[in-house]
Design a protein around this motif. Structure first.
Motif, mmCIF file in Angstrom:
data_model
loop_
_atom_site.group_PDB
_atom_site.id
_atom_site.type_symbol
_atom_site.label_atom_id
_atom_site.label_comp_id
_atom_site.label_asym_id
_atom_site.label_seq_id
_atom_site.Cartn_x
_atom_site.Cartn_y
_atom_site.Cartn_z
ATOM 1 N N ILE A 47 0.998 -1.646 0.194
ATOM 2 C CA ILE A 47 -0.097 -0.220 -0.025
ATOM 3 C C ILE A 47 0.654 1.367 0.224
ATOM 4 C CG2 ILE A 47 -1.762 1.272 1.215
ATOM 5 C CD1 ILE A 47 -2.516 -1.203 2.374
ATOM 6 N N PRO A 92 -5.298 0.872 -3.494
ATOM 7 C CA PRO A 92 -4.787 -0.223 -4.069
ATOM 8 C C PRO A 92 -5.425 -1.477 -3.301
ATOM 9 C CG PRO A 92 -3.397 0.247 -2.248
ATOM 10 C CD PRO A 92 -4.465 1.403 -2.858
ATOM 11 N N VAL A 95 -5.599 -3.376 -0.200
ATOM 12 C CA VAL A 95 -6.248 -2.977 1.153
ATOM 13 C C VAL A 95 -6.902 -4.142 1.319
ATOM 14 C CG1 VAL A 95 -8.032 -1.528 2.134
ATOM 15 C CG2 VAL A 95 -6.052 -0.302 0.910
#
Length: 339
Positions: A47, A92, A95
């Motif tokens: 992330i 992204p 997650v």
């Protein structure tokens, strides 16, 4: 939900971002800090790379990173909050690989773009999803209805388009739904009259979109306890069935639509505090029942109302702008009625 419960719920929601940030800092009184789970850290580094989060330092335990909270017992990440930041990119899919996440709060990120990734639907423990004040686009995804533990969903102030997915009414614990200030089109789903949440109808915020057509009659079967905001759309027809003496709704905003109904026949709940009906095609007279209400906000301007404004209560405490530009409404605070 009683007024006191509703107020407490509001206070919790308003304080949550600050609570999340506070909890992300280590407390000197807690000697045993959670050690970052290895799998969670791997995901968080993905992330970090996708969004270029410079404040996350790999050499520091990830549970101490800004905007993160870990469970003290399991060391798993349970809250991710990023706001007022210059990060850029798309949410992204990684997650969705934080399986213990309960709160996902990404807001006021003007360079956060793209669609909500389907991987979000894997977050089965998520209770709070706020993605407001970003530049997200695409449709409001129907897969959000898979997040059965959600009690708060906020996608406002983005660029979402298309229709509202009817499946959102399948969220059994939802207390608030914010889809306002987007580019949504089509009708309010008929299914929205079937929220199953144990008698707790969610606050509904759909304002500042391009919604059309009549309000589903099924919404009249619900007893909203907090807010209905349908303002600034192109909705039309009768909306009087949203009201009723036995209802408990506190705040109703139907302004700047094309609603057309006889206001004189409407009975309002006496505990309602805010009523905004301006810029519609509402006709008839103001009902006497308004004088029994402790209204804090009232606006019926720019309609087709006639007759004398009822004298009493706090109806005369509002200035003329709350009543003007009607067909033949008269009496204080407007000029006297002609004899």
């Amino acid at each position: 939900m009683k007024t006191s419960q509703y107020s407490n719920y509001r206070a919790i929601l308003l304080s949550l971002p600050y609570l999340i940030v506070f909890l992300s800092f280590p407390s000197p009184s807690q000697s045993a800090k959670p050690k970052c789970n290895a799998q969670d850290k791997k995901v968080l580094l993905q992330i970090k790379a996708a969004l270029n989060i410079t404040s996350w330092i790999p050499d520091i335990e990830c549970c101490d990173w800004y905007g993160l909270e870990c469970d003290r017992n399991t060391s798993r990440v349970i809250s991710l909050a990023i706001f007022n930041n210059d990060i850029s990119g798309q949410i992204p899919p990684a997650v969705g690989d934080l399986p213990y996440l309960q709160t996902l709060d990404m807001r006021k990120l003007p360079y956060l773009v793209g669609e909500i990734p389907p991987a979000i639907s894997k977050l089965s423990q998520l209770t709070f999803l706020r993605l407001d004040w970003n530049n997200l686009s695409g449709p409001v995804p129907s897969f959000l209805s898979q997040l059965k533990n959600l009690y708060f969903l906020d996608l406002s102030f983005n660029k979402f388009s298309g229709s509202i997915p009817p499946s959102l009414s399948e969220l059994p614990n939802l207390l608030a739904l914010h889809l306002d200030r987007n580019k949504l089109t089509g009708n309010i789903p008929e299914s929205f009259g079937n929220f199953p949440g144990n008698g707790k109808t969610p606050d509904l915020f759909l304002s500042h979109n391009m919604l059309t057509g009549p309000i589903p009659r099924s919404l009249g079967d619900l007893n909203f306890s907090g807010t209905i905001d349908l303002s600034r759309n192109r909705l039309e027809g009768d909306a009087s069935f949203l009201f009723g003496k036995s209802k408990t709704v506190l705040f109703v905003d139907l302004s700047r639509n094309l609603f057309e109904f006889d206001l004189s026949k409407v009975e309002f709940p006496e505990n309602m505090t805010n009523l905004d009906l301006n810029h519609n095609k509402i006709f008839g007279s103001l009902p006497e029942g308004l004088i029994k209400m402790q209204l804090q906000l009232l606006n019926v301007s720019y309609n087709k109302l006639c007759g004398q404004i009822p004298q009493g209560g706090n109806l005369q405490s509002f200035d003329s702008t709350a009543y003007f530009h009607n067909r033949c409404l008269c009496g204080a605070p407007l000029p006297p009625c002609k004899k």
